[in-house]
Design a protein around this motif. Structure first.
Motif, PDB file in Angstrom:
ATOM      1  N   THR A 176       0.870  -1.321   0.048  1.00  0.00           N
ATOM      2  CA  THR A 176       0.076   0.052   0.012  1.00  0.00           C
ATOM      3  C   THR A 176       0.873   1.199   0.057  1.00  0.00           C
ATOM      4  O   THR A 176       0.661   1.930   0.713  1.00  0.00           O
ATOM      5  N   GLU A 177       1.873   1.366  -0.932  1.00  0.00           N
ATOM      6  CA  GLU A 177       2.889   2.459  -0.898  1.00  0.00           C
ATOM      7  C   GLU A 177       2.183   3.502  -0.863  1.00  0.00           C
ATOM      8  O   GLU A 177       2.372   4.605  -0.423  1.00  0.00           O
ATOM      9  N   LEU A 178       1.322   4.005  -2.039  1.00  0.00           N
ATOM     10  CA  LEU A 178       0.618   5.430  -1.996  1.00  0.00           C
ATOM     11  C   LEU A 178       0.135   5.646  -0.794  1.00  0.00           C
ATOM     12  O   LEU A 178      -0.025   6.824  -0.344  1.00  0.00           O
ATOM     13  N   THR A 179      -1.163   4.754  -0.165  1.00  0.00           N
ATOM     14  CA  THR A 179      -1.526   5.150   1.025  1.00  0.00           C
ATOM     15  C   THR A 179      -0.508   5.235   2.005  1.00  0.00           C
ATOM     16  O   THR A 179      -0.742   6.299   2.861  1.00  0.00           O
ATOM     17  N   ASP A 180       0.525   4.764   2.021  1.00  0.00           N
ATOM     18  CA  ASP A 180       1.510   4.914   3.200  1.00  0.00           C
ATOM     19  C   ASP A 180       2.017   6.286   2.977  1.00  0.00           C
ATOM     20  O   ASP A 180       2.218   7.092   3.959  1.00  0.00           O
ATOM     21  N   TYR A 181       2.469   6.878   1.759  1.00  0.00           N
ATOM     22  CA  TYR A 181       2.949   8.189   1.668  1.00  0.00           C
ATOM     23  C   TYR A 181       1.998   9.210   1.861  1.00  0.00           C
ATOM     24  O   TYR A 181       2.485  10.223   2.463  1.00  0.00           O
ATOM     25  N   LEU A 182       0.838   8.933   1.551  1.00  0.00           N
ATOM     26  CA  LEU A 182      -0.251   9.907   1.911  1.00  0.00           C
ATOM     27  C   LEU A 182      -0.205  10.154   3.586  1.00  0.00           C
ATOM     28  O   LEU A 182      -0.454  11.074   4.121  1.00  0.00           O
ATOM     29  N   ALA A 183      -0.300   8.883   4.168  1.00  0.00           N
ATOM     30  CA  ALA A 183      -0.445   8.919   5.802  1.00  0.00           C
ATOM     31  C   ALA A 183       0.712   9.481   6.290  1.00  0.00           C
ATOM     32  O   ALA A 183       0.689  10.266   7.264  1.00  0.00           O
ATOM     33  N   GLU A 184       2.215   9.323   5.908  1.00  0.00           N
ATOM     34  CA  GLU A 184       3.337   9.708   6.111  1.00  0.00           C
ATOM     35  C   GLU A 184       3.476  11.209   5.836  1.00  0.00           C
ATOM     36  O   GLU A 184       3.716  12.146   6.819  1.00  0.00           O
ATOM     37  N   SER A 185       2.882  11.652   4.991  1.00  0.00           N
ATOM     38  CA  SER A 185       2.434  13.179   4.588  1.00  0.00           C
ATOM     39  C   SER A 185       1.596  13.872   5.624  1.00  0.00           C
ATOM     40  O   SER A 185       2.378  14.996   6.042  1.00  0.00           O
ATOM     41  N   VAL A 186       0.653  13.185   5.846  1.00  0.00           N
ATOM     42  CA  VAL A 186      -0.135  14.054   6.881  1.00  0.00           C
ATOM     43  C   VAL A 186       0.462  14.178   8.187  1.00  0.00           C
ATOM     44  O   VAL A 186       0.380  15.103   9.046  1.00  0.00           O
ATOM     45  N   LEU A 187       1.179  13.048   8.522  1.00  0.00           N
ATOM     46  CA  LEU A 187       1.841  12.954   9.867  1.00  0.00           C
ATOM     47  C   LEU A 187       2.981  14.084   9.937  1.00  0.00           C
ATOM     48  O   LEU A 187       2.965  15.129  11.059  1.00  0.00           O
ATOM     49  N   LYS A 188       3.861  14.088   8.963  1.00  0.00           N
ATOM     50  CA  LYS A 188       5.082  15.064   9.046  1.00  0.00           C
ATOM     51  C   LYS A 188       4.263  16.400   8.882  1.00  0.00           C
ATOM     52  O   LYS A 188       4.867  17.461   9.557  1.00  0.00           O
ATOM     53  N   THR A 189       3.331  16.812   8.085  1.00  0.00           N
ATOM     54  CA  THR A 189       2.625  18.068   7.985  1.00  0.00           C
ATOM     55  C   THR A 189       2.357  18.551   9.535  1.00  0.00           C
ATOM     56  O   THR A 189       2.505  19.668   9.813  1.00  0.00           O
ATOM     57  N   VAL A 190       1.529  17.747  10.017  1.00  0.00           N
ATOM     58  CA  VAL A 190       0.829  17.854  11.394  1.00  0.00           C
ATOM     59  C   VAL A 190       2.053  18.316  12.444  1.00  0.00           C
ATOM     60  O   VAL A 190       2.036  19.275  13.067  1.00  0.00           O
ATOM     61  N   MET A 191       2.837  17.420  12.510  1.00  0.00           N
ATOM     62  CA  MET A 191       4.121  17.763  13.308  1.00  0.00           C
ATOM     63  C   MET A 191       4.920  19.021  13.082  1.00  0.00           C
ATOM     64  O   MET A 191       5.154  19.722  13.953  1.00  0.00           O
ATOM     65  N   HIS A 192       5.017  19.137  11.660  1.00  0.00           N
ATOM     66  CA  HIS A 192       5.539  20.708  11.584  1.00  0.00           C
ATOM     67  C   HIS A 192       4.683  21.780  11.933  1.00  0.00           C
ATOM     68  O   HIS A 192       5.210  22.902  12.575  1.00  0.00           O
ATOM     69  N   ALA A 193       3.408  21.613  11.426  1.00  0.00           N
ATOM     70  CA  ALA A 193       2.728  22.838  11.752  1.00  0.00           C
ATOM     71  C   ALA A 193       2.295  23.070  13.318  1.00  0.00           C
ATOM     72  O   ALA A 193       2.277  24.073  13.782  1.00  0.00           O
ATOM     73  N   ALA A 194       2.442  21.894  13.895  1.00  0.00           N
ATOM     74  CA  ALA A 194       2.396  22.170  15.658  1.00  0.00           C
ATOM     75  C   ALA A 194       3.490  22.932  16.122  1.00  0.00           C
ATOM     76  O   ALA A 194       2.998  23.734  16.996  1.00  0.00           O
ATOM     77  N   LYS A 195       4.463  22.501  15.738  1.00  0.00           N
ATOM     78  CA  LYS A 195       5.698  23.357  16.167  1.00  0.00           C
ATOM     79  C   LYS A 195       5.337  24.934  15.855  1.00  0.00           C
ATOM     80  O   LYS A 195       6.033  25.727  16.677  1.00  0.00           O
ATOM     81  N   VAL A 196       5.030  25.234  14.652  1.00  0.00           N
ATOM     82  CA  VAL A 196       4.824  26.541  14.389  1.00  0.00           C
ATOM     83  C   VAL A 196       3.645  27.180  15.224  1.00  0.00           C
ATOM     84  O   VAL A 196       3.864  28.284  15.537  1.00  0.00           O
ATOM     85  N   LEU A 197       2.933  26.533  15.561  1.00  0.00           N
ATOM     86  CA  LEU A 197       1.812  27.006  16.198  1.00  0.00           C
ATOM     87  C   LEU A 197       2.307  27.129  17.742  1.00  0.00           C
ATOM     88  O   LEU A 197       1.462  27.938  18.292  1.00  0.00           O
ATOM     89  N   LEU A 198       2.845  26.435  18.196  1.00  0.00           N
ATOM     90  CA  LEU A 198       3.617  26.843  19.549  1.00  0.00           C
ATOM     91  C   LEU A 198       3.867  28.135  19.628  1.00  0.00           C
ATOM     92  O   LEU A 198       3.918  28.822  20.587  1.00  0.00           O
ATOM     93  N   LYS A 199       4.565  28.867  18.453  1.00  0.00           N
ATOM     94  CA  LYS A 199       5.298  29.915  18.615  1.00  0.00           C
ATOM     95  C   LYS A 199       4.454  31.191  17.982  1.00  0.00           C
ATOM     96  O   LYS A 199       4.309  31.978  18.311  1.00  0.00           O
ATOM     97  N   ASP A 200       3.522  30.484  17.115  1.00  0.00           N
ATOM     98  CA  ASP A 200       2.625  31.797  16.505  1.00  0.00           C
ATOM     99  C   ASP A 200       1.300  30.901  16.313  1.00  0.00           C
ATOM    100  O   ASP A 200       0.819  30.561  15.294  1.00  0.00           O
ATOM    101  N   PRO A 201       0.321  31.181  17.232  1.00  0.00           N
ATOM    102  CA  PRO A 201      -0.856  30.586  17.287  1.00  0.00           C
ATOM    103  C   PRO A 201      -1.760  31.117  16.452  1.00  0.00           C
ATOM    104  O   PRO A 201      -2.765  30.333  15.881  1.00  0.00           O
ATOM    105  N   GLU A 202      -1.618  32.273  15.837  1.00  0.00           N
ATOM    106  CA  GLU A 202      -2.458  32.833  14.767  1.00  0.00           C
ATOM    107  C   GLU A 202      -1.752  32.618  13.240  1.00  0.00           C
ATOM    108  O   GLU A 202      -1.987  33.485  12.419  1.00  0.00           O
ATOM    109  N   ASN A 203      -0.662  31.834  13.082  1.00  0.00           N
ATOM    110  CA  ASN A 203      -0.245  31.788  11.827  1.00  0.00           C
ATOM    111  C   ASN A 203      -1.353  31.008  10.981  1.00  0.00           C
ATOM    112  O   ASN A 203      -1.815  29.765  11.107  1.00  0.00           O
ATOM    113  N   TYR A 204      -1.947  31.836   9.832  1.00  0.00           N
ATOM    114  CA  TYR A 204      -3.117  31.283   9.096  1.00  0.00           C
ATOM    115  C   TYR A 204      -2.685  30.072   8.475  1.00  0.00           C
ATOM    116  O   TYR A 204      -3.354  28.790   8.266  1.00  0.00           O
ATOM    117  N   ASP A 205      -1.647  29.806   7.753  1.00  0.00           N
ATOM    118  CA  ASP A 205      -1.066  28.722   7.084  1.00  0.00           C
ATOM    119  C   ASP A 205      -0.973  27.427   7.887  1.00  0.00           C
ATOM    120  O   ASP A 205      -1.255  26.338   7.320  1.00  0.00           O
TER     121      ASP A 205
END
Length: 392
Positions: A211-240
């Motif tokens: 299920t490589e495509l599904t794996d890549y989609l899931a991994e992208s969701v995980l990495k995106t949320v992990m990155h955005a969470a760190k951004v929001l710790l410093k800047d809670p009103e970061n729209y992006d």
């Protein structure tokens, strides 16, 4: 890859000021009288409820209100909503809030069309055959309920937290304005991020390999949320960052990241009993038990845990000892949770659990010893007790 069906009928209206389209969206779905269902005073204080009501009035849509939804939404309020809808001739349920308001709205939608007790659906004594249409104005990125077929309700009698899954409950539309999440407290924001990640991980942990495509989609969701969470710790009103998390929440629970495979869902089942008994935030409860579950089942699929470590958490692969890679990945995930101020044990969650309570939690989670949970490894009552103990 296993056979699968992918069904996502929800119309997503995403972006700034989109809540002003709510009335037109209800009208588009044929609604003429709405139950406006929401939680605490924040919807009022922010002015969102007034904007939604103005939009309904502009579209010529009548409405009645039922507030008071709490985290881990209660069956008693669902029953009150069903009675109100029948009395007032409501034909459309509009949830304004996060997953709790949405799940409660779905339960009301089922109950309005059912002659029996709506709790029957959550005990699996019966299954919905009809539902009133539901729409959503989302204020919290977390559960993904705005695009899922899932509803989870807590019954105050026994404090049982149970779920009902039916495509009949999928919202007709979801209005998603990331700006509406700006004022959320940090704890709620980060708990939501964990919930999104866990919805993805529950599907990602599967014995199905191709299920490589599904794996890549899931991994992208995980990495995106992990990155955005760190951004929001410093800047809670970061729209992006808010937008990325909000969209990830929907994708994590609309079935996309599970296409072609089965999932695990043990952590969710374990946490449901925790939040049923102790009324904790769902995402925080998940992070508190995940590491203990992962260590307990890791030997059953070392390769999968090692893949998570390498592909998502940037752990170097130890070819001589894949199990070490897997365990380092579990530690890295817990380190991430701590970095966003989320608990990785029940003590850090603020819950002191006695041996007697652990036995009760496991007894309830095993449905009185009538089921096992988990896909990586089938877990019985004694396994559940051990994971709860490890999580202390």
């Amino acid at each position: 890859m296993k056979n699968f069906q992918y069904y996502t009928p929800t119309k997503v209206v995403f972006g700034k000021d989109t809540e002003e389209q709510t009335g037109a969206l209800v009208k588009e779905q044929g609604g003429s009288k709405v139950l406006l269902h929401y939680g605490s005073g924040s919807v009022k204080r922010s002015g969102l409820k007034d904007r939604v009501c103005a939009s309904l009035e502009k579209a010529g849509i009548a409405y009645v209100e039922l507030g008071g939804v709490v985290p881990n939404p209660r069956l008693s309020l669902v029953r009150q909503g069903i009675e109100l809808c029948r009395k007032e001739g409501v034909d459309f349920i509009l949830a304004v809030g996060g997953g709790s308001a949405i799940d409660s709205a779905k339960a009301i939608a089922y109950g309005v069309k059912y002659d029996g007790d709506v709790w029957d659906f959550y005990l699996k004594k019966s299954f919905p055959e009809a539902a009133a249409p539901v729409g959503v104005v989302l204020t919290l990125a977390a559960t993904g309920s705005e695009m899922s077929n899932s509803s989870v309700i807590t019954n105050e009698e026994g404090w049982l937290k149970r779920g009902c899954n039916s495509d009949l409950g999928r919202p007709r539309f979801a209005v998603m304005n990331p700006e509406l999440t700006y004022t959320l407290p940090e704890y709620q924001t980060m708990s939501g991020c964990v919930d999104i990640m866990m919805h993805t991980l529950e599907r990602w942990f599967s014995h199905e390999k191709d299920t490589e495509l599904t794996d890549y989609l899931a991994e992208s969701v995980l990495k995106t949320v992990m990155h955005a969470a760190k951004v929001l710790l410093k800047d809670p009103e970061n729209y992006d960052a808010r937008a990325e998390v909000m969209w990830a929440g929907s994708l994590s629970h609309n079935g996309l990241t599970g296409c072609g495979r089965d999932g695990d869902w043990a952590c969710h089942q374990l946490e449901h009993e925790l939040s049923g008994m102790f009324d904790v935030a769902h995402g925080a409860g998940l992070s508190a038990v995940w590491g203990s579950w992962a260590r307990y089942v890791c030997q059953s699929d070392v390769d999968r845990f090692a893949k998570l470590a390498v592909d998502v958490l940037n752990v170097p692969y130890d070819y001589a000892n894949p199990e070490r890679t897997a365990l380092e990945g579990i530690e890295a995930m817990e380190a991430f949770f701590r970095s966003i101020h989320m608990p990785v044990s029940l003590t850090e969650l603020g819950v002191q659990v006695s041996d007697e309570q652990i036995e009760e939690l496991a007894y309830k989670c095993s449905f009185q010893e009538t089921r096992t949970i988990g896909g990586v490894r089938a877990l019985g009552r004694k396994d559940m007790e051990e994971i709860y103990r490890m999580a202390r």
